[in-house]
Design a protein around this motif. Structure first.
Motif, mmCIF file in Angstrom:
data_model
loop_
_atom_site.group_PDB
_atom_site.id
_atom_site.type_symbol
_atom_site.label_atom_id
_atom_site.label_comp_id
_atom_site.label_asym_id
_atom_site.label_seq_id
_atom_site.Cartn_x
_atom_site.Cartn_y
_atom_site.Cartn_z
ATOM 1 N N GLN A 89 0.821 -1.198 0.000
ATOM 2 C CA GLN A 89 0.000 0.000 0.000
ATOM 3 C C GLN A 89 0.862 1.259 0.000
ATOM 4 O O GLN A 89 0.578 2.227 -0.720
ATOM 5 C CB GLN A 89 -0.918 0.007 1.231
ATOM 6 N N ASP A 127 -5.897 -5.780 3.597
ATOM 7 C CA ASP A 127 -6.012 -4.517 2.878
ATOM 8 C C ASP A 127 -6.844 -3.491 3.654
ATOM 9 O O ASP A 127 -6.619 -2.287 3.527
ATOM 10 C CB ASP A 127 -6.625 -4.746 1.495
ATOM 11 N N ALA A 156 -5.175 0.152 4.480
ATOM 12 C CA ALA A 156 -5.823 1.404 4.105
ATOM 13 C C ALA A 156 -5.808 2.400 5.270
ATOM 14 O O ALA A 156 -5.627 3.605 5.065
ATOM 15 C CB ALA A 156 -7.257 1.141 3.650
ATOM 16 N N SER A 179 -2.346 3.766 5.566
ATOM 17 C CA SER A 179 -2.123 4.719 4.478
ATOM 18 C C SER A 179 -2.563 6.125 4.880
ATOM 19 O O SER A 179 -1.862 7.106 4.625
ATOM 20 C CB SER A 179 -2.880 4.257 3.234
#
Length: 262
Positions: A32, A231, A235, A238
């Motif tokens: 990511q 994921d 996220a 991120s």
């Protein structure tokens, strides 16, 4: 140290170190961050896995083999990275360990000192050693948008159902330590936050359930109706490492589908 003392070129992509990046959540975070435009050093005790991840990411990403519980090794890691790859802007402390002797959750009355000490060595000491070296480097030469993300657990907030008391205690310590780090790094503009994953589909979670049916049953206790993915966690990381999260520090971010609400 003020903004005029920032190290590195403003046109150079930020450098991120991700521990535990050889698989699972750590690997997803590494991917990511690359997608977000960062350079990544994948760090893992399993050098083969770290190298595999770095090779799949391509140039200019790198891999390093380190036991995060080893003080000398962590110090050497940061000296190596800072001297060869540049200043580290982002540190993600994912490396963790859940010990289940015989595949079972050990009760407190049966807990061995070896299990207790090893749990703290990787989960808490590793986070401390890596973040201490990061802070020492940034005190000497600061960077723009400095970020540290620690990994706790919903088990630390609920007392756990599948995790051992050693794991729960170590992750609880991480939650508190991240707040202390946030205060001591604030003058540098560096933020420090914790991601507390809930039930995420990883090898660690699957080691605590006996069948796919048990995993499906666990999902029924989650308001969003599913177990999380790596994921989903990546996220959240991120966002925390982005410039837009500059005013969030000392916080615990739950990524659990509503399994625990506050």
């Amino acid at each position: 140290m003020n903004g005029n003392d920032m190290a590195g070129s403003s046109t150079e992509s930020r450098l991120a170190v991700v521990t535990g990046a050889g698989r699972g959540i750590g690997e997803a975070i590494a991917r990511q961050l690359v997608a977000d435009g960062l350079r990544v050093v994948a760090v893992d005790i399993d050098g083969g896995n770290a190298a595999r991840v770095a090779q799949s990411l391509g140039t200019p990403h790198a891999a390093r083999t380190v036991d995060v519980s080893d003080e000398a090794a962590v110090q050497a890691l940061f000296q190596d990275i800072e001297s060869t790859l540049g200043p580290v802007s982002v540190l993600i402390c994912v490396a963790g360990l859940l010990i289940l002797p015989g595949g079972e959750r050990p009760l407190i009355k049966d807990m061995s000192m070896d299990t207790w000490e090893r749990s703290f060595a990787v989960n808490m000491r590793g986070a401390f050693l890596c973040s201490r070296e990061y802070l020492r480097q940034r005190e000497a030469a600061n960077v723009a948008h400095g970020r540290v993300v620690f990994f706790g657990s919903v088990a630390a907030q609920l007392g756990g159902y599948r995790s051992s008391s050693a794991y729960i205690a170590a992750k609880s310590a991480v939650h508190g330590y991240a707040k202390a780090f946030a205060r001591e790094a604030a003058h540098l503009g560096i933020t420090s936050n914790v991601i507390a994953p809930g039930l995420i589909d990883t090898e660690m979670l699957r080691s605590t359930v006996t069948s796919s049916g048990a995993l499906a049953a666990a999902a029924q206790s989650i308001p969003l109706g599913r177990v999380g993915t790596v994921d989903d966690v990546a996220a959240a990381v991120s966002y925390l490492v982005s410039p837009g999260a500059a005013y969030i520090t000392g916080d615990v971010i739950d990524v659990n589908g509503g399994y625990r609400m506050q």
